[in-house]
Design a protein around this motif. Structure first.
Motif: not given
Length: 302
Positions: A71-74, A83-104
């Protein structure tokens, strides 16, 4: 207690890497000669959201393993909403991942992933696998794997798109394709991931895989890793469980007795289409301290 040929003590009483010890600098340098064109192929399945992952939670051997969550956090919508950009005109996308390796998803099993009795590979106490992780034989012991990969494309040898669900690959079928050298990564293609696109129900109605005899054959040839495109290296029955008893369980033969790391749920169709049997295999699991496994993106360098 281990009663059949094994690698306990072979690499020293404190060893936690098993047959990865065979990947000496000279073996790695020799493996690099298997690359001739420089083309690089990914052997990993994509990590998708839970609704499209080939690992339904109703399968018995996956119980307790949540499917991947991404899922995306930003994202761009946050800025559109003010939402306010980070600094002048600077935007960022960020996400998170939850994963169990075995079988998925495509992953590597650590040597602490499965055992029988009260001892891990090499006699390490199983009690050292604790609620905060394994203090013996964890995935962080792997480091990087660079080796000669050998593709055992059994369906192609038999003139099939994929093996039938009940097919168990025997040593003779592997030997007709190649005989691995010490330190090789044996890559087993069943073609079974193709079935997912046709029918998820059929995909989980059983799966082809190695027989116990084929696992012992590979161990006798000192492979460093066994990797396959199915879910469990060995075959699965209609309940999603291995049909063999403890003596013939592929994870116990390879992980527990011989210290051979396993890689599961590969995507091998592009590699198979090249017709190549030999290539350079590269993989590096996440350095999760005490982890029983790690998501993985193996690469084939042709």
């Amino acid at each position: 207690m281990v009663h059949e040929p094994n690698n306990w003590g072979r690499f020293g009483p404190d060893d936690q890497r098993g047959t990865l010890n065979l990947l000496t600098p000279s073996v790695v340098l020799d493996a690099l000669r298997a690359a001739t064109t420089g083309e690089v192929l990914s052997l990993a399945l994509p990590i998708r959201g839970a609704t499209s992952s080939p690992a339904p939670a109703t399968v018995p051997h996956l119980r307790g393993r949540p499917l991947p969550q991404h899922f995306m956090s930003v994202d761009g919508g946050d800025y559109a909403a003010g939402a306010r950009p980070i600094g002048e005109g600077l935007c960022v996308a960020d996400d998170a991942l939850v994963v169990t390796p075995h079988g998925t998803t495509t992953h590597m099993d650590a040597l602490c992933h499965m055992w029988s009795g009260d001892r891990l590979y090499n006699g390490h106490p199983a009690a050292r696998v604790r609620s905060y992780g394994a203090t013996r034989c964890g995935i962080e012991r792997v480091g990087g794997v660079i080796a000669r990969g050998v593709l055992f494309d059994v369906p192609r040898r038999l003139g099939l798109d994929h093996l039938p669900a009940g097919h168990r690959i025997e040593p003779g079928e592997l030997e007709e394709i190649a005989v691995p050298r010490p330190g090789d990564v044996a890559v087993i293609r069943t073609g079974w991931p193709q079935v997912w696109e046709r029918s998820p129900e059929e995909y989980w109605s059983g799966q082809p895989g190695l027989s116990a005899a084929a696992g012992r054959w590979l161990a006798a040839h000192d492979v460093a890793v066994v990797a396959a495109d199915n879910a469990a290296i060995g075959g699965l029955d209609a309940r999603g469980l291995a049909a063999e008893g403890l003596a013939d369980d592929l994870h116990l033969i390879l992980l527990h007795r011989h210290g051979i790391h396993l890689i599961e749920l590969l995507w091998l169709e592009e590699l198979a289409a090249t017709g190549r049997t030999e290539f350079v295999f590269v993989a590096a699991p996440l350095r999760v301290e005490g982890g029983t496994g790690s998501p993985l993106t193996p690469l084939a360098i042709l």
